[in-house]
Design a protein around this motif. Structure first.
Motif, PDB file in Angstrom:
ATOM      1  N   GLY A 148       0.901  -1.380   0.059  1.00 56.59           N
ATOM      2  CA  GLY A 148       0.118  -0.115  -0.223  1.00 56.59           C
ATOM      3  C   GLY A 148       0.796   1.111  -0.101  1.00 56.59           C
ATOM      4  N   GLU A 149       0.294   2.332  -0.422  1.00 59.78           N
ATOM      5  CA  GLU A 149       1.221   3.671  -0.466  1.00 59.78           C
ATOM      6  C   GLU A 149       0.969   4.528   0.486  1.00 59.78           C
ATOM      7  N   ASP A 150      -0.249   4.755   1.005  1.00 55.04           N
ATOM      8  CA  ASP A 150      -0.664   5.696   2.232  1.00 55.04           C
ATOM      9  C   ASP A 150      -0.779   5.114   3.414  1.00 55.04           C
ATOM     10  N   VAL A 151      -0.594   5.903   4.486  1.00 46.61           N
ATOM     11  CA  VAL A 151      -0.585   5.452   5.628  1.00 46.61           C
ATOM     12  C   VAL A 151      -1.134   6.591   6.796  1.00 46.61           C
ATOM     13  N   ALA A 152      -1.766   6.396   7.590  1.00 45.16           N
ATOM     14  CA  ALA A 152      -2.038   7.398   8.839  1.00 45.16           C
ATOM     15  C   ALA A 152      -2.200   6.574  10.110  1.00 45.16           C
ATOM     16  N   VAL A 153      -1.489   6.950  11.105  1.00 48.43           N
ATOM     17  CA  VAL A 153      -1.563   6.524  12.450  1.00 48.43           C
ATOM     18  C   VAL A 153      -1.895   7.417  13.335  1.00 48.43           C
ATOM     19  N   GLY A 154      -3.160   7.539  13.934  1.00 44.83           N
ATOM     20  CA  GLY A 154      -3.562   8.673  14.417  1.00 44.83           C
ATOM     21  C   GLY A 154      -3.900   9.916  13.705  1.00 44.83           C
ATOM     22  N   ASP A 155      -3.035  10.910  13.984  1.00 39.32           N
ATOM     23  CA  ASP A 155      -3.153  12.008  13.155  1.00 39.32           C
ATOM     24  C   ASP A 155      -1.904  12.087  12.130  1.00 39.32           C
ATOM     25  N   GLU A 156      -1.051  11.166  12.377  1.00 37.41           N
ATOM     26  CA  GLU A 156       0.431  11.307  11.933  1.00 37.41           C
ATOM     27  C   GLU A 156       0.292  10.492  10.534  1.00 37.41           C
ATOM     28  N   ASP A 178       3.122  10.488   8.242  1.00 36.81           N
ATOM     29  CA  ASP A 178       4.591  10.387   8.054  1.00 36.81           C
ATOM     30  C   ASP A 178       5.389   9.479   9.327  1.00 36.81           C
ATOM     31  N   GLY A 179       6.436   8.533   8.697  1.00 34.13           N
ATOM     32  CA  GLY A 179       7.288   8.220   9.720  1.00 34.13           C
ATOM     33  C   GLY A 179       6.585   6.755  10.271  1.00 34.13           C
ATOM     34  N   HIS A 180       5.580   6.195   9.742  1.00 38.16           N
ATOM     35  CA  HIS A 180       5.308   5.127  10.156  1.00 38.16           C
ATOM     36  C   HIS A 180       4.956   3.935   9.275  1.00 38.16           C
ATOM     37  N   GLY A 181       5.524   2.669   9.324  1.00 37.94           N
ATOM     38  CA  GLY A 181       5.070   1.564   8.451  1.00 37.94           C
ATOM     39  C   GLY A 181       4.112   0.653   9.056  1.00 37.94           C
ATOM     40  N   LEU A 182       3.405  -0.061   8.147  1.00 40.38           N
ATOM     41  CA  LEU A 182       2.277  -0.982   8.857  1.00 40.38           C
ATOM     42  C   LEU A 182       2.571  -2.311   7.989  1.00 40.38           C
ATOM     43  N   ARG A 229       9.122  -9.837  13.475  1.00 39.53           N
ATOM     44  CA  ARG A 229      10.372  -9.246  14.201  1.00 39.53           C
ATOM     45  C   ARG A 229      11.754  -9.645  13.428  1.00 39.53           C
ATOM     46  N   LYS A 230      11.909 -10.677  13.020  1.00 35.77           N
ATOM     47  CA  LYS A 230      13.180 -11.516  12.585  1.00 35.77           C
ATOM     48  C   LYS A 230      13.243 -10.538  11.010  1.00 35.77           C
ATOM     49  N   PHE A 231      12.351 -10.267  10.537  1.00 33.26           N
ATOM     50  CA  PHE A 231      12.669  -9.767   9.062  1.00 33.26           C
ATOM     51  C   PHE A 231      12.521  -7.975   9.083  1.00 33.26           C
ATOM     52  N   ILE A 232      11.938  -7.802   9.951  1.00 36.85           N
ATOM     53  CA  ILE A 232      11.694  -6.324  10.089  1.00 36.85           C
ATOM     54  C   ILE A 232      12.185  -5.682  11.575  1.00 36.85           C
ATOM     55  N   GLY A 233      13.242  -4.763  11.121  1.00 38.62           N
ATOM     56  CA  GLY A 233      14.143  -4.227  12.270  1.00 38.62           C
ATOM     57  C   GLY A 233      13.778  -2.425  11.859  1.00 38.62           C
ATOM     58  N   PRO A 234      14.660  -1.867  12.690  1.00 37.27           N
ATOM     59  CA  PRO A 234      14.507  -0.461  12.731  1.00 37.27           C
ATOM     60  C   PRO A 234      14.761   0.091  11.384  1.00 37.27           C
ATOM     61  N   GLY A 277      14.254   6.944   8.801  1.00 35.09           N
ATOM     62  CA  GLY A 277      12.998   7.547   8.187  1.00 35.09           C
ATOM     63  C   GLY A 277      11.592   7.040   8.535  1.00 35.09           C
ATOM     64  N   TYR A 278      11.795   5.842   9.552  1.00 31.73           N
ATOM     65  CA  TYR A 278      10.602   5.542  10.265  1.00 31.73           C
ATOM     66  C   TYR A 278      10.862   5.635  11.734  1.00 31.73           C
ATOM     67  N   ARG A 279       9.673   6.280  12.278  1.00 32.30           N
ATOM     68  CA  ARG A 279       9.626   6.562  13.678  1.00 32.30           C
ATOM     69  C   ARG A 279       9.235   4.889  14.179  1.00 32.30           C
ATOM     70  N   MET A 280       8.238   4.161  13.627  1.00 31.46           N
ATOM     71  CA  MET A 280       7.941   3.167  14.199  1.00 31.46           C
ATOM     72  C   MET A 280       7.300   2.073  13.013  1.00 31.46           C
ATOM     73  N   THR A 281       7.334   0.920  13.056  1.00 30.62           N
ATOM     74  CA  THR A 281       6.775  -0.084  12.003  1.00 30.62           C
ATOM     75  C   THR A 281       5.842  -0.804  13.026  1.00 30.62           C
ATOM     76  N   HIS A 282       4.528  -0.864  12.562  1.00 29.58           N
ATOM     77  CA  HIS A 282       3.416  -1.387  13.466  1.00 29.58           C
ATOM     78  C   HIS A 282       3.311  -2.890  12.638  1.00 29.58           C
ATOM     79  N   VAL A 283       3.315  -3.937  13.673  1.00 29.47           N
ATOM     80  CA  VAL A 283       2.980  -5.371  12.886  1.00 29.47           C
ATOM     81  C   VAL A 283       1.966  -5.846  13.560  1.00 29.47           C
TER      82      VAL A 283
END
Length: 117
Positions: free
Chosen positions: A45-53, A55-59, A87-92, A95-101
């Protein structure tokens, strides 16, 4: 069966084919599926929003559809194992504040049918 859908935003740094291959093996081990029956799609997917943010998040969310018959305990063990595999495949990543899995296992509807051509 199983029908597996991985939806993700960004994170082009991840080996998604390797993840899908290990995910299929995990479903075989935890849910007694046949490896050749596991069908996994990774959709970006291209667009993401976490709360009102915006930028900076991956899902990343993994949905596994299985034929009915697995216990709730088996489904819970599988989802926990999927999160650990993520967790094994996705680390920090810069450009990303956080990745949510997240992950879920659900029963396929009784109307589920398949065909091969």
């Amino acid at each position: 069966m199983p029908q597996i859908l991985v939806t993700r935003t960004g994170r082009d740094d991840v080996d998604w084919e390797g993840f899908a291959s290990e995910l299929n093996q995990l479903v075989v081990e935890k849910a007694a599926a046949r490896l050749e029956a596991c069908k996994t799609q990774v959709v970006r997917g291209e667009d993401v929003a976490v709360g009102d943010e915006v930028d900076g998040h991956g899902l990343v969310h993994v949905t596994i559809g299985l034929l009915a018959g697995r216990t709730d305990e088996t489904k819970a063990e599988l989802t926990e194992a999927v999160v650990e595999l993520l967790r094994k495949f996705i680390g920090p990543m810069d450009g990303y504040r956080m990745t949510h899995v997240s992950a879920e296992v659900r029963d396929l509807d009784p109307s589920y049918r398949k065909a091969e051509f």
